[in-house]
Design a protein around this motif. Structure first.
Motif, PDB file in Angstrom:
ATOM      1  N   PHE A 138       6.211   3.652  15.973  1.00 56.53           N
ATOM      2  CA  PHE A 138       5.583   3.805  14.671  1.00 56.53           C
ATOM      3  C   PHE A 138       6.606   3.629  13.550  1.00 56.53           C
ATOM      4  N   GLN A 151       6.692  -2.258   5.826  1.00 57.61           N
ATOM      5  CA  GLN A 151       6.497  -1.480   4.603  1.00 57.61           C
ATOM      6  C   GLN A 151       6.603  -2.343   3.347  1.00 57.61           C
ATOM      7  N   ARG A 152       7.529  -3.297   3.364  1.00 57.62           N
ATOM      8  CA  ARG A 152       7.702  -4.090   2.147  1.00 57.62           C
ATOM      9  C   ARG A 152       6.522  -5.034   1.896  1.00 57.62           C
ATOM     10  N   TYR A 175       3.460  -2.809   0.952  1.00 57.91           N
ATOM     11  CA  TYR A 175       3.557  -2.225  -0.381  1.00 57.91           C
ATOM     12  C   TYR A 175       3.395  -3.319  -1.443  1.00 57.91           C
ATOM     13  N   GLN A 223       0.598   4.063   1.883  1.00 59.61           N
ATOM     14  CA  GLN A 223       0.756   5.093   2.924  1.00 59.61           C
ATOM     15  C   GLN A 223      -0.546   5.246   3.715  1.00 59.61           C
ATOM     16  N   GLU A 240      10.044  -3.614  -3.931  1.00 60.40           N
ATOM     17  CA  GLU A 240      10.513  -2.738  -2.850  1.00 60.40           C
ATOM     18  C   GLU A 240       9.621  -1.504  -2.775  1.00 60.40           C
ATOM     19  N   PRO A 241       9.327  -1.017  -1.576  1.00 61.95           N
ATOM     20  CA  PRO A 241       8.580   0.245  -1.479  1.00 61.95           C
ATOM     21  C   PRO A 241       9.439   1.395  -1.996  1.00 61.95           C
ATOM     22  N   PRO A 242       8.809   2.507  -2.373  1.00 63.31           N
ATOM     23  CA  PRO A 242       9.603   3.629  -2.886  1.00 63.31           C
ATOM     24  C   PRO A 242      10.543   4.186  -1.816  1.00 63.31           C
ATOM     25  N   PHE A 284       9.931   5.984   2.049  1.00 64.40           N
ATOM     26  CA  PHE A 284       8.526   5.633   2.281  1.00 64.40           C
ATOM     27  C   PHE A 284       8.097   6.005   3.707  1.00 64.40           C
ATOM     28  N   ARG A 333       7.576   9.630   4.274  1.00 59.18           N
ATOM     29  CA  ARG A 333       6.358  10.133   3.622  1.00 59.18           C
ATOM     30  C   ARG A 333       5.119   9.794   4.468  1.00 59.18           C
ATOM     31  N   VAL A 334       5.091   8.587   5.007  1.00 65.14           N
ATOM     32  CA  VAL A 334       3.944   8.201   5.854  1.00 65.14           C
ATOM     33  C   VAL A 334       3.900   9.102   7.089  1.00 65.14           C
ATOM     34  N   GLU A 335       5.063   9.281   7.686  1.00 58.59           N
ATOM     35  CA  GLU A 335       5.132  10.108   8.897  1.00 58.59           C
ATOM     36  C   GLU A 335       4.657  11.533   8.589  1.00 58.59           C
TER      37      GLU A 335
END
Lengths: 205, 190
Positions: free
Chosen positions: A29, A37-38, A41, A59, B52-54, B57, B60-62
């Motif tokens: 995961f 993620q990039r 997002y 998220q 770019e993601p914060p 990240f 936070r998802v986890e």
């Protein structure tokens, strides 16, 4: 392995990752999030145009992926399935925000002063010019483009983001959106024409 | 003319069509300028950076997944994992119960309003909504049902997967808007 737009480009590793995700492997995961993620997002941000919403919704996308991984049959690439979840989430959130008249917030209304203040950390278009005034100009242009994208109809915006910003092929876009090829192409063309008009001051000459 | 600009940029034109368009643009500066603006617009879009993601990240998802699943979604590691979320919930409930007993007046028992007012259904609805996300677009919803539009090609797989994964729920087709199937998803009547 990821391609230039941040999308994974190795079917073998994708299959293996999917299998480990189905087994609820925590490490898998983390790899999934780190790899995607990039692009996820970025896709959400360009669709919604609001950093706060993008942080929250991207998220939620990964939560949905993890919940639903057992239903993924591997008929398409993992990234295609993932982008389908992203676009469905974005459509739903846009409707929700529309109902709450979120559009009044004008998330792209960055003033010239703000653009200059944030210029130091700004991402700029194309090559990265060294001069600060060009960086500010690049940021202003990005803001203008994002505003023009936000003004498109949601179904047009989705295609511009998937094709021109995220760089998906028409085949992938069809799989993600469920739209026929002709609809994708004609709708994309109309979206580009609308953007051409909106960005005329930046495009001419 | 329009679609040909797109096809030209995507390199989809036959050599003869491409040559014809080139000739038209050579003869018409207005057409050439129009195409150049179109090409430049697409170029601007393609040059947009991927933001770019914060920071943090992934953590936070986890964290969000652990909270929602009360720590149950990830496979158990060989060593015993302490159920921190459960311990924290029990402690919180015990504190609230003590406060209610000593501070608040006794509450009247809430009246149950059938299955729609059932807290179990409401909690389950949240999970069902997340499970529907990969399949289609949510079009409506209420306290105890959801509407979802699924592309027609995926509808059989959706029905099969939904029946398998959510046996206590039913997905009833209610319409066919433009090449898709619309379902109402709700708990099966008992």
């Amino acid at each position: 392995v990821v391609d230039a737009r941040g999308r994974p480009d190795d079917p073998g590793s994708e299959r293996e990752l999917t299998e480990r995700l189905r087994r609820r492997d925590e490490q898998a995961f983390r790899e999934l999030v780190r790899t995607y993620q990039r692009p996820v997002y970025a896709l959400v941000y360009r669709m919604l145009g609001d950093e706060e919403e993008a942080r929250d919704l991207s998220q939620e996308v990964f939560v949905s992926v993890f919940r639903a991984i057992g239903t993924f049959r591997g008929d398409s690439k993992l990234s295609t399935w993932l982008f389908r979840i992203v676009t469905n989430h974005c459509r739903n959130r846009q409707k929700y925000l529309g109902r709450r008249q979120h559009g009044k917030r004008q998330p792209y209304e960055e003033t010239e002063e703000q653009a200059e203040m944030t210029g130091g950390d700004a991402t700029v278009l194309g090559e990265r010019p060294p001069r600060p005034d060009r960086e500010v100009e690049g940021r202003r242009l990005e803001t203008a483009i994002q505003r023009a994208i936000a003004a498109l109809e949601p179904e047009q915006r989705e295609l511009v983001v998937l094709r021109d910003i995220q760089g998906l092929s028409y085949d992938e876009i069809q799989r993600v959106t469920g739209l026929p090829e002709g609809t994708v192409k004609s709708r994309l063309h109309r979206a580009r024409l609308a953007l051409k008009e909106a960005l005329a001051p930046h495009v001419d000459g | 003319m329009g679609e040909r600009f797109r096809a030209y940029l995507d390199d989809e034109l036959e050599p003869a069509e491409r040559a014809a368009l080139d000739a038209q643009m050579a003869a018409s500066p207005e057409l050439a300028a129009e195409f150049e603006d179109y090409r430049r617009t697409v170029e601007l879009l393609r040059a947009l950076p991927l933001p770019e993601p914060p920071e943090r990240f992934a953590e936070r998802v986890e964290g969000r997944i652990r909270r929602r699943s009360h720590g149950r979604w990830f496979a158990l590691e060989p060593r015993l994992r302490l159920p921190y979320e459960a311990i924290a919930t029990v402690a919180l409930l015990a504190t609230m119960a003590l406060l209610l007993l000593h501070v608040a007046p006794p509450l009247e028992r809430p009246q149950l309003l059938g299955r729609c007012g059932d807290a179990t259904v409401s909690a389950e609805l949240d999970r069902v909504e997340a499970a529907l996300a990969p399949w289609g677009e949510l079009v409506a919803g209420a306290e105890c049902w959801l509407g979802v539009t699924v592309p027609a090609a995926q509808a059989p797989a959706f029905r099969e997967a939904f029946a398998r994964d959510w046996p206590a729920w039913e997905a009833e087709p209610v319409g066919e808007p433009g090449g898709a199937l619309r379902f109402v998803v709700r708990p099966r009547p008992q």
